[in-house]
Design a protein around this motif. Structure first.
Motif, PDB file in Angstrom:
ATOM      1  N   TYR A 164       0.229  -1.348  -0.136  1.00  0.00           N
ATOM      2  CA  TYR A 164       0.223   0.227   0.333  1.00  0.00           C
ATOM      3  C   TYR A 164       0.938   1.491   0.299  1.00  0.00           C
ATOM      4  N   GLU A 165       2.059   1.396  -0.506  1.00  0.00           N
ATOM      5  CA  GLU A 165       2.987   2.080  -0.631  1.00  0.00           C
ATOM      6  C   GLU A 165       1.852   3.850  -1.475  1.00  0.00           C
ATOM      7  N   PRO A 166       2.186   4.540  -1.059  1.00  0.00           N
ATOM      8  CA  PRO A 166       1.204   5.649  -1.039  1.00  0.00           C
ATOM      9  C   PRO A 166       1.957   6.350  -2.421  1.00  0.00           C
ATOM     10  N   SER A 167       0.846   7.048  -2.840  1.00  0.00           N
ATOM     11  CA  SER A 167       1.034   7.039  -4.521  1.00  0.00           C
ATOM     12  C   SER A 167       1.949   8.535  -4.323  1.00  0.00           C
ATOM     13  N   ALA A 168       2.109   9.118  -5.871  1.00  0.00           N
ATOM     14  CA  ALA A 168       2.824   9.898  -5.736  1.00  0.00           C
ATOM     15  C   ALA A 168       2.193  11.726  -5.472  1.00  0.00           C
ATOM     16  N   THR A 169       1.181  11.850  -5.340  1.00  0.00           N
ATOM     17  CA  THR A 169      -0.436  12.535  -5.122  1.00  0.00           C
ATOM     18  C   THR A 169      -0.396  12.354  -3.473  1.00  0.00           C
ATOM     19  N   ASP A 170      -0.001  11.480  -2.602  1.00  0.00           N
ATOM     20  CA  ASP A 170       0.031  11.898  -1.682  1.00  0.00           C
ATOM     21  C   ASP A 170       0.466  12.531  -0.070  1.00  0.00           C
ATOM     22  N   SER A 171       0.495  12.520   0.649  1.00  0.00           N
ATOM     23  CA  SER A 171       1.202  14.077   1.209  1.00  0.00           C
ATOM     24  C   SER A 171       2.604  13.653   1.334  1.00  0.00           C
ATOM     25  N   LEU A 172       3.377  14.461   1.483  1.00  0.00           N
ATOM     26  CA  LEU A 172       5.084  14.138   1.706  1.00  0.00           C
ATOM     27  C   LEU A 172       5.409  13.796   3.150  1.00  0.00           C
ATOM     28  N   ALA A 173       4.675  14.499   4.090  1.00  0.00           N
ATOM     29  CA  ALA A 173       4.185  14.696   5.434  1.00  0.00           C
ATOM     30  C   ALA A 173       4.813  13.325   6.250  1.00  0.00           C
ATOM     31  N   SER A 174       3.828  12.264   5.672  1.00  0.00           N
ATOM     32  CA  SER A 174       3.828  11.098   6.400  1.00  0.00           C
ATOM     33  C   SER A 174       5.682   9.979   6.364  1.00  0.00           C
ATOM     34  N   ALA A 175       6.068  11.197   5.593  1.00  0.00           N
ATOM     35  CA  ALA A 175       7.224  10.261   5.484  1.00  0.00           C
ATOM     36  C   ALA A 175       8.539  10.857   6.459  1.00  0.00           C
ATOM     37  N   LYS A 199       9.973   9.529  -2.557  1.00  0.00           N
ATOM     38  CA  LYS A 199       8.422  10.458  -3.314  1.00  0.00           C
ATOM     39  C   LYS A 199       8.648  11.643  -4.419  1.00  0.00           C
ATOM     40  N   LEU A 200       9.644  12.296  -4.504  1.00  0.00           N
ATOM     41  CA  LEU A 200      10.339  14.157  -4.916  1.00  0.00           C
ATOM     42  C   LEU A 200      10.642  13.080  -6.081  1.00  0.00           C
ATOM     43  N   ARG A 201      11.646  12.042  -6.581  1.00  0.00           N
ATOM     44  CA  ARG A 201      11.376  11.449  -8.151  1.00  0.00           C
ATOM     45  C   ARG A 201       9.728  11.495  -8.295  1.00  0.00           C
ATOM     46  N   ASP A 202       8.976  10.807  -7.231  1.00  0.00           N
ATOM     47  CA  ASP A 202       7.843  10.374  -8.214  1.00  0.00           C
ATOM     48  C   ASP A 202       6.805  11.726  -8.720  1.00  0.00           C
ATOM     49  N   ARG A 203       7.180  12.862  -7.472  1.00  0.00           N
ATOM     50  CA  ARG A 203       6.711  13.923  -8.238  1.00  0.00           C
ATOM     51  C   ARG A 203       6.722  14.923  -9.435  1.00  0.00           C
ATOM     52  N   GLN A 204       8.009  14.729  -9.546  1.00  0.00           N
ATOM     53  CA  GLN A 204       8.835  15.234 -10.796  1.00  0.00           C
ATOM     54  C   GLN A 204       8.620  14.965 -12.055  1.00  0.00           C
ATOM     55  N   ALA A 236       5.690  13.854 -13.137  1.00  0.00           N
ATOM     56  CA  ALA A 236       4.182  14.315 -13.411  1.00  0.00           C
ATOM     57  C   ALA A 236       4.703  16.206 -13.421  1.00  0.00           C
ATOM     58  N   ILE A 237       5.355  16.543 -12.640  1.00  0.00           N
ATOM     59  CA  ILE A 237       5.838  18.434 -13.563  1.00  0.00           C
ATOM     60  C   ILE A 237       7.084  18.061 -14.746  1.00  0.00           C
ATOM     61  N   ASP A 238       7.876  16.541 -15.322  1.00  0.00           N
ATOM     62  CA  ASP A 238       8.587  17.190 -15.882  1.00  0.00           C
ATOM     63  C   ASP A 238       7.144  16.575 -17.502  1.00  0.00           C
ATOM     64  N   TYR A 239       6.510  16.037 -17.139  1.00  0.00           N
ATOM     65  CA  TYR A 239       5.453  15.242 -18.240  1.00  0.00           C
ATOM     66  C   TYR A 239       4.341  16.941 -18.481  1.00  0.00           C
ATOM     67  N   VAL A 253       2.498  21.373  -9.752  1.00  0.00           N
ATOM     68  CA  VAL A 253       1.749  21.005 -10.567  1.00  0.00           C
ATOM     69  C   VAL A 253       0.851  21.416 -11.299  1.00  0.00           C
ATOM     70  N   ASP A 254       0.176  22.236 -10.259  1.00  0.00           N
ATOM     71  CA  ASP A 254      -1.748  22.670 -10.797  1.00  0.00           C
ATOM     72  C   ASP A 254      -1.240  24.148 -11.973  1.00  0.00           C
ATOM     73  N   LEU A 255       0.087  24.653 -11.910  1.00  0.00           N
ATOM     74  CA  LEU A 255       0.282  25.608 -12.590  1.00  0.00           C
ATOM     75  C   LEU A 255       0.520  25.266 -14.067  1.00  0.00           C
ATOM     76  N   LEU A 256       1.772  24.495 -13.919  1.00  0.00           N
ATOM     77  CA  LEU A 256       1.936  23.594 -15.290  1.00  0.00           C
ATOM     78  C   LEU A 256       0.978  22.901 -15.679  1.00  0.00           C
ATOM     79  N   ARG A 257      -0.034  22.593 -15.145  1.00  0.00           N
ATOM     80  CA  ARG A 257      -1.349  21.695 -15.686  1.00  0.00           C
ATOM     81  C   ARG A 257      -2.110  22.990 -16.485  1.00  0.00           C
TER      82      ARG A 257
END
Lengths: 240, 253
Positions: free
Chosen positions: A125-136, A162-167, A169-172, A231-235
């Protein structure tokens, strides 16, 4: 005739395979010996059951096979008696443990299996890229233990992953923005760049703080929030 | 003609030329604008959803049961095709102008019944919403622009931008959810004296979180002053304010 002889002949007797002399001996012994008589009755009952229940199911020569088995059982029971020895006490084998040994072993198995289960569940149940980093960075004792034994990631590793995962989405979205931005007017381009720079400045600030203190939950949370903003700004600009 | 008269004539000429020049500029500018006006009847339940690209959006509640939509379109004029379907009015300039890179600003002035659910999104530009008492007021600016929410009585309010100020002046409803978020700019909230809410206010860079007259003993600072958490009154509304690089201020109405 003693019991041993009688029991060895009893099946033949019931099948009327004995000659008249031996048959008479057996009959007399059965009349005087309760044990052998009981064995005879049990065999008779067995035969009765087999003949009624197994009718049409059992093969022709099955009764012989059953007799052989019954004989074997009787003989194996008789052997110790023939030897005149008492039944052997249970030997203290290799797998025989004391109560405390068993309890300790069970406790160990429970602990190891719990650790493995927790680790497996966490990975599953690994949190997805959209999950909060705070839990880390929130750690219970169990978390720390698992990090120690290498079954879980350290806060730094979690944040990095998690940053890599988020990255990704940002790259996309960034690729899409780059494909579109040539069509924008200069004001839109300037506004976009200005806002992106502001977000990146915030991210850099949080990176610096996290390098000093990787367990700063609030900074991790804020970084997560700024990454969402990015991510929101880019999207949002990718469809202009 | 003496020297004084000559000088007067020259000045008068310059003044006339100047006036004519500015009139021409003004006329050209007006000629470059297009106006779009549409009025829709509104039932007892109405929702306005507007997605703008660039420009100012002003939404104002009134006590008429109709929606009046006015837009000023700068050149090159955007396509605009509002849709009204079962109580929902949708204006989507992003979709209507898809594939068009160079589109002029569109400034909206919209009047809606005060009970309208208002959902505004824009890429760049200011957003102002006033006199709305409904279930929803949402203002989302993808990049920069100020957000002003005045005289709001909605139970669900969200205001988000990247760069720009956010100002909210309204009532917090019991059980309402209020979310304000900015990366850079000030967030100011003006709420009634008797407001009851739980709050999480975070300003990590500036640590400038001021409750002024709204201060309560149940509020406490966390994370070296970067976050204020607590409640005022019974704490029935939920308030979340995040300003990455700006200040957060609360005022009493």
């Amino acid at each position: 005739m003693d019991c041993v002889d009688c029991k060895s002949l009893i099946t033949a007797f019931m099948d009327s395979d004995l000659d008249s002399e031996r048959s008479e001996f057996v009959r007399m012994h059965l009349a005087n010996c309760d044990d052998c008589a009981r064995v005879c009755e049990e065999i008779a009952m067995l035969l009765d059951v087999i003949s009624t229940e197994g009718e049409g199911v059992l093969p022709e020569n099955h009764s012989k096979q059953i007799w052989c088995r019954i004989n074997n059982v009787i003989e194996s029971e008789q052997k110790p008696l023939l030897d005149g020895s008492q039944p052997e006490p249970h030997r203290r084998g290799l797998w025989h443990f004391s109560f405390w040994q068993l309890a300790a072993a069970l406790a160990c198995i429970a602990l190891v299996s719990s650790l493995i289960t927790v680790a497996a569940l966490r990975n599953y149940y690994e949190p997805s890229a959209t999950d909060s980093l705070a839990s880390a960075t929130s750690h219970t004792f169990m978390d720390r233990l698992m990090i120690r034994v290498g079954l879980a990631e350290s806060p730094e590793e979690q944040i990095e992953r998690k940053l890599r995962d988020r990255q990704a989405a940002i790259d996309y979205w960034n690729t899409r923005v780059q494909a579109r931005r040539t069509q924008w007017d200069s004001q839109t381009r300037a506004a976009f760049d200005r806002n992106l720079r502001e977000i990146d400045d915030s991210l850099n600030e949080y990176h610096t703080i996290l390098q000093r203190d990787p367990e700063d939950d609030l900074t991790v949370e804020m970084m997560d929030s700024v990454l969402n903003e990015k991510v929101d700004l880019l999207r949002d600009f990718s469809d202009l | 003609m003496n020297l004084v008269q000559h000088s007067r004539l020259a000045r008068t000429t310059v003044a006339i030329v100047g006036v004519v020049f500015f009139l021409c500029i003004g006329t050209l500018s007006v000629a470059a604008q297009k106006r779009f006006t549409r009025t829709y009847p509104a039932g007892s339940s109405v929702r306005l959803k507007l997605l703008n690209r660039t420009g100012t959006v002003t939404v104002e509640g009134w006590d008429r049961a109709e929606v009046r939509l006015e837009a000023t379109l700068e050149s090159p004029a955007a396509n605009i095709a509002p849709q009204s379907l079962s109580g929902e009015i949708v204006v989507n300039l992003v979709r209507d102008n898809e594939g068009r890179g160079d589109v002029g600003e569109v400034n909206f002035a919209i009047r809606v019944p005060f009970y309208t659910l208002v959902d505004i999104e824009t890429k760049i530009g200011n957003v102002s919403v006033s006199n709305i008492s409904s279930g929803l007021v949402r203002a989302h600016i993808s990049s920069e622009g100020d957000i002003q929410l005045l005289n709001i009585g909605a139970s669900n309010v969200a205001a988000e931008n990247v760069m720009g100020n956010i100002f909210f002046d309204g009532e917090l409803q019991d059980g309402g959810i209020y979310r304000f978020s900015s990366v850079k700019g000030d967030i100011a909230l003006r709420i009634p004296f008797n407001s009851s809410f739980r709050v999480v206010a975070t300003a990590p860079s500036t640590r400038d979180i001021a409750f002024y007259q709204c201060a309560s003993p149940d509020l406490s600072l966390l994370g070296d002053g970067r976050r204020m958490v607590g409640k005022c009154g019974a704490g029935s509304a939920s308030l979340s304010v995040t300003n990455q690089r700006g200040a957060i201020k609360f005022f009493r109405r």
